[in-house]
Scaffold this motif. Structure first.
Motif, PDB file in Angstrom:
ATOM      1  N   SER A 250      94.822  40.828  71.045  1.00 26.09           N
ATOM      2  CA  SER A 250      95.809  40.594  70.149  1.00 26.09           C
ATOM      3  C   SER A 250      96.269  39.263  70.045  1.00 26.09           C
ATOM      4  O   SER A 250      96.972  38.876  69.404  1.00 26.09           O
ATOM      5  CB  SER A 250      97.127  41.712  70.366  1.00 26.09           C
ATOM      6  OG  SER A 250      97.596  41.439  71.796  1.00 26.09           O
ATOM      7  N   LEU A 251      96.040  38.600  71.446  1.00 20.45           N
ATOM      8  CA  LEU A 251      96.436  37.248  71.512  1.00 20.45           C
ATOM      9  C   LEU A 251      95.456  36.264  71.299  1.00 20.45           C
ATOM     10  O   LEU A 251      95.596  34.972  71.353  1.00 20.45           O
ATOM     11  CB  LEU A 251      97.038  36.987  72.913  1.00 20.45           C
ATOM     12  CG  LEU A 251      98.257  37.997  73.519  1.00 20.45           C
ATOM     13  CD1 LEU A 251      98.580  37.610  75.073  1.00 20.45           C
ATOM     14  CD2 LEU A 251      99.147  37.321  72.838  1.00 20.45           C
ATOM     15  N   MET A 252      94.229  36.635  70.893  1.00 19.85           N
ATOM     16  CA  MET A 252      93.086  35.689  70.472  1.00 19.85           C
ATOM     17  C   MET A 252      93.620  34.899  69.078  1.00 19.85           C
ATOM     18  O   MET A 252      94.222  35.503  68.218  1.00 19.85           O
ATOM     19  CB  MET A 252      92.046  36.637  70.267  1.00 19.85           C
ATOM     20  CG  MET A 252      91.301  37.230  71.486  1.00 19.85           C
ATOM     21  SD  MET A 252      90.589  36.162  72.427  1.00 19.85           S
ATOM     22  CE  MET A 252      88.853  35.688  71.624  1.00 19.85           C
ATOM     23  N   HIS A 253      93.309  33.576  69.231  1.00 16.37           N
ATOM     24  CA  HIS A 253      93.557  32.726  68.124  1.00 16.37           C
ATOM     25  C   HIS A 253      92.529  31.547  68.243  1.00 16.37           C
ATOM     26  O   HIS A 253      91.805  31.476  69.141  1.00 16.37           O
ATOM     27  CB  HIS A 253      95.030  32.061  68.257  1.00 16.37           C
ATOM     28  CG  HIS A 253      94.927  31.082  69.322  1.00 16.37           C
ATOM     29  ND1 HIS A 253      95.261  31.510  70.748  1.00 16.37           N
ATOM     30  CD2 HIS A 253      94.999  29.890  69.215  1.00 16.37           C
ATOM     31  CE1 HIS A 253      95.149  30.261  71.318  1.00 16.37           C
ATOM     32  NE2 HIS A 253      95.177  29.385  70.682  1.00 16.37           N
ATOM     33  N   ALA A 254      92.321  30.798  67.037  1.00 14.90           N
ATOM     34  CA  ALA A 254      91.409  29.919  66.759  1.00 14.90           C
ATOM     35  C   ALA A 254      91.977  28.451  67.166  1.00 14.90           C
ATOM     36  O   ALA A 254      93.106  28.274  66.434  1.00 14.90           O
ATOM     37  CB  ALA A 254      90.821  29.916  65.307  1.00 14.90           C
ATOM     38  N   GLU A 255      91.334  27.808  67.781  1.00 18.00           N
ATOM     39  CA  GLU A 255      91.830  26.383  68.096  1.00 18.00           C
ATOM     40  C   GLU A 255      90.591  25.273  68.135  1.00 18.00           C
ATOM     41  O   GLU A 255      89.402  25.800  68.352  1.00 18.00           O
ATOM     42  CB  GLU A 255      92.883  26.236  69.339  1.00 18.00           C
ATOM     43  CG  GLU A 255      92.006  26.563  70.470  1.00 18.00           C
ATOM     44  CD  GLU A 255      92.902  26.593  71.765  1.00 18.00           C
ATOM     45  OE1 GLU A 255      92.255  25.850  72.903  1.00 18.00           O
ATOM     46  OE2 GLU A 255      94.035  26.871  71.560  1.00 18.00           O
ATOM     47  N   LYS A 256      90.821  24.240  68.177  1.00 15.33           N
ATOM     48  CA  LYS A 256      89.646  23.094  68.167  1.00 15.33           C
ATOM     49  C   LYS A 256      89.829  22.522  69.519  1.00 15.33           C
ATOM     50  O   LYS A 256      90.790  22.241  70.055  1.00 15.33           O
ATOM     51  CB  LYS A 256      89.995  22.124  67.287  1.00 15.33           C
ATOM     52  CG  LYS A 256      90.002  22.548  65.676  1.00 15.33           C
ATOM     53  CD  LYS A 256      89.879  21.492  64.576  1.00 15.33           C
ATOM     54  CE  LYS A 256      89.572  21.705  63.187  1.00 15.33           C
ATOM     55  NZ  LYS A 256      89.545  20.628  62.236  1.00 15.33           N
ATOM     56  N   GLU A 257      88.563  22.516  69.839  1.00 20.41           N
ATOM     57  CA  GLU A 257      88.281  21.933  71.257  1.00 20.41           C
ATOM     58  C   GLU A 257      87.572  20.731  71.571  1.00 20.41           C
ATOM     59  O   GLU A 257      86.560  20.652  70.652  1.00 20.41           O
ATOM     60  CB  GLU A 257      87.753  22.861  72.210  1.00 20.41           C
ATOM     61  CG  GLU A 257      87.578  22.752  73.683  1.00 20.41           C
ATOM     62  CD  GLU A 257      86.992  23.815  74.407  1.00 20.41           C
ATOM     63  OE1 GLU A 257      87.471  24.143  75.455  1.00 20.41           O
ATOM     64  OE2 GLU A 257      85.796  24.463  73.737  1.00 20.41           O
ATOM     65  N   GLU A 258      88.001  19.648  72.154  1.00 17.36           N
ATOM     66  CA  GLU A 258      87.053  18.285  72.315  1.00 17.36           C
ATOM     67  C   GLU A 258      85.804  18.684  73.207  1.00 17.36           C
ATOM     68  O   GLU A 258      85.997  19.247  74.211  1.00 17.36           O
ATOM     69  CB  GLU A 258      87.945  17.255  72.692  1.00 17.36           C
ATOM     70  CG  GLU A 258      89.119  16.860  72.012  1.00 17.36           C
ATOM     71  CD  GLU A 258      89.912  15.636  72.629  1.00 17.36           C
ATOM     72  OE1 GLU A 258      89.483  15.248  73.580  1.00 17.36           O
ATOM     73  OE2 GLU A 258      90.799  15.339  71.892  1.00 17.36           O
ATOM     74  N   VAL A 259      84.976  18.310  72.537  1.00 18.10           N
ATOM     75  CA  VAL A 259      83.541  18.471  73.376  1.00 18.10           C
ATOM     76  C   VAL A 259      82.625  17.006  73.455  1.00 18.10           C
ATOM     77  O   VAL A 259      82.663  16.591  72.427  1.00 18.10           O
ATOM     78  CB  VAL A 259      82.417  19.475  72.492  1.00 18.10           C
ATOM     79  CG1 VAL A 259      81.122  19.565  73.591  1.00 18.10           C
ATOM     80  CG2 VAL A 259      83.237  20.977  72.677  1.00 18.10           C
ATOM     81  N   LEU A 260      82.525  16.743  74.600  1.00 14.24           N
ATOM     82  CA  LEU A 260      81.901  15.158  74.756  1.00 14.24           C
ATOM     83  C   LEU A 260      80.261  15.612  74.503  1.00 14.24           C
ATOM     84  O   LEU A 260      79.529  16.394  75.518  1.00 14.24           O
ATOM     85  CB  LEU A 260      82.134  14.777  76.329  1.00 14.24           C
ATOM     86  CG  LEU A 260      81.664  13.393  76.547  1.00 14.24           C
ATOM     87  CD1 LEU A 260      81.967  12.248  75.446  1.00 14.24           C
ATOM     88  CD2 LEU A 260      81.840  13.001  77.866  1.00 14.24           C
ATOM     89  N   ILE A 261      79.646  15.016  73.605  1.00 20.44           N
ATOM     90  CA  ILE A 261      78.198  14.966  73.436  1.00 20.44           C
ATOM     91  C   ILE A 261      77.532  13.896  73.599  1.00 20.44           C
ATOM     92  O   ILE A 261      78.037  12.898  73.258  1.00 20.44           O
ATOM     93  CB  ILE A 261      77.862  15.699  72.146  1.00 20.44           C
ATOM     94  CG1 ILE A 261      78.458  14.841  70.887  1.00 20.44           C
ATOM     95  CG2 ILE A 261      78.590  17.124  72.045  1.00 20.44           C
ATOM     96  CD1 ILE A 261      77.758  15.522  69.690  1.00 20.44           C
ATOM     97  N   SER A 262      76.209  13.984  74.161  1.00 18.99           N
ATOM     98  CA  SER A 262      75.450  12.731  73.981  1.00 18.99           C
ATOM     99  C   SER A 262      74.392  12.616  73.085  1.00 18.99           C
ATOM    100  O   SER A 262      73.527  13.851  72.853  1.00 18.99           O
ATOM    101  CB  SER A 262      74.932  12.707  75.265  1.00 18.99           C
ATOM    102  OG  SER A 262      73.950  11.478  75.474  1.00 18.99           O
ATOM    103  N   LEU A 263      74.313  11.730  72.042  1.00 19.01           N
ATOM    104  CA  LEU A 263      73.248  11.774  71.134  1.00 19.01           C
ATOM    105  C   LEU A 263      72.549  10.408  71.226  1.00 19.01           C
ATOM    106  O   LEU A 263      73.282   9.296  70.844  1.00 19.01           O
ATOM    107  CB  LEU A 263      73.904  12.119  69.735  1.00 19.01           C
ATOM    108  CG  LEU A 263      73.001  12.134  68.686  1.00 19.01           C
ATOM    109  CD1 LEU A 263      71.901  13.267  68.623  1.00 19.01           C
ATOM    110  CD2 LEU A 263      73.682  12.235  67.262  1.00 19.01           C
TER     111      LEU A 263
END
Length: 421
Positions: free
Chosen positions: A229-242
């Motif tokens: 019931s407490l699940m929610h969507a949010e944005k998370e910073e992810v460090l990627i190497s390209l």
């Protein structure tokens, strides 16, 4: 009962002081937790059937038929509302969230009121028994607390045996509940407070013993139900190497909103509704609605249990089964593992229906060493690595054995390589 719960209370405090979670649950695998979770689901469904059996014995046939409809209806409505967040674009987002988070409560309110409408009001019904005055419900008691100091000394010490059994059951139940509601899929960041939880559980168990009421404990289905019931969507910073360059990318994730308000408000609502003015409202609740709630909680616990999905694999044609990882030679061993879990659960459930029921937590504990010492001789390592893992930490028992074997080998040949490993 009072002394049994008092003994269970101080045993909980000792477990908390010794930080028992770290040196007990570290050896528990998902084999045992899945069996325990399935057992709780079966018990809830069985309790629902018992409520309907009592309705059949005490009500007219027409009222009994409505009781069955009310129980199944309240369960189905709660299940349907719990999926409200997937109804997009229907309703506003906050409306969908409210329907999903309070699915069980909304369903209960609907089916409490329904028997009072139209011709249904003429049916006899069985409702919850509540107190009409501020006094003990037992007519033989004039005070709220039990005079436990009048028990002979030998019986005080004898009460330590059921106290120990209660402690084992409550501790394992709470630990499994905490593990399930903090799985990786919920994305919790704050550390668990297992020791503090055990202290609180010990205090409430002691208080229940002194008051002469059944001990209260948060059972298994409520844990994932609350987390879901407490699940929610949010944005998370992810460090990627390209191409040798690092950049920050924002990805959408779903995780639990970690706060204290929901648990506090739940406790406050319970305190309000056990007070005499509001107990009358509880007295309007049909026992068929209670049966529906039991079925809903059993379904919620069962729906997140991996045993269910592996059982579905038993009924799936081999050509439709998902591909297994390397090293796992076919689904035969996986199916046998699942069947063993189901059979073990049924055996333990049957024990709970006999006079040996108080000892069933001991059977749950026996599963832990059985998994570590016996099952690795009956199943291939890669199969166990696929179906089982540590409940409270990363990896599997087979990973630890491989690491230990590799460490011993490296130690005999090269000390720096052991430190590097």
């Amino acid at each position: 009962m009072a002394w049994s719960l008092i003994h269970a209370g101080w045993m909980h405090l000792i477990l908390a002081l010794l930080n028992a979670h770290d040196w007990t649950m570290r050896y528990v695998t998902t084999f045992s937790t899945e069996v325990f979770s399935l057992l709780n689901s079966i018990i809830y469904f069985h309790k629902a059937v018992q409520e309907l059996q009592r309705a059949h014995d005490n009500l007219s046939f027409a009222a009994f038929l409505y009781a069955v409809i009310g129980a199944i209806g309240s369960m189905l409505v709660a299940i349907a509302l719990s999926t409200a967040e997937k109804w997009r674009p229907l309703f506003h987002r906050y409306v969908r969230m409210g329907l999903a988070e309070y699915a069980a409560a909304i369903s209960i309110i609907i089916f409490i009121g329904m028997p009072h409408v139209g011709e249904l009001a003429s049916l006899d019904r069985s409702t919850l028994h509540v107190s009409t005055s501020f006094r003990p419900s037992d007519p033989e008691r004039s005070v709220f607390f039990v005079q436990f100091w009048h028990l002979p000394v030998p019986w005080v010490f004898a009460a330590m045996i059921p106290g120990f059994i209660i402690t084992v059951l409550f501790f394992f139940d709470h630990e499994v509940s905490s593990i399930i509601c903090t799985l990786d899929r919920y994305g919790t960041k704050k550390p668990g407070g297992f020791a503090w939880d055990t202290v609180l559980l010990g205090m409430t168990t002691t208080l229940c013993g002194i008051l002469g009421i059944p001990p209260a404990n948060g059972l298994l289905p409520q844990a994932p139900l609350h987390s879901e019931s407490l699940m929610h969507a949010e944005k998370e910073e992810v460090l990627i190497s390209l191409d040798g360059e690092e950049k920050i990318e924002f990805r959408g994730v779903r995780r639990v909103h970690e706060q204290r308000w929901s648990a506090f408000l739940h406790a406050g609502a319970i305190l309000v509704f056990v007070s005499p003015p509001f107990q009358h409202v509880l007295g309007l609740t049909s026992t068929s609605v209670l049966a529906g709630l039991f079925m809903f909680m059993g379904e919620q616990s069962l729906s997140v249990n991996p045993i269910l999905y592996r059982f579905f694999h038993l009924l799936t044609p081999p050509s439709e089964l998902p591909q297994l990882p390397l090293g796992v030679n076919g689904y035969g061993a996986v199916h046998i593992y699942t069947i063993v879990q189901v059979v073990v659960t049924i055996v333990i459930f049957v024990v709970t229906l006999t006079k040996a029921a108080p000892a069933f937590p001991i059977l749950i504990i026996i599963l832990v060493p059985s998994r570590l010492l016996l099952m690795n001789k009956l199943w291939a390592r890669e199969t166990l690595r696929f179906v089982d893992s540590w409940a409270c930490r990363k990896g599997t028992p087979e990973d630890d054995k491989d690491l230990l074997a590799g460490g011993v080998s490296e130690k005999s040949t090269s000390r720096p390589r052991l430190q590097e490993a």
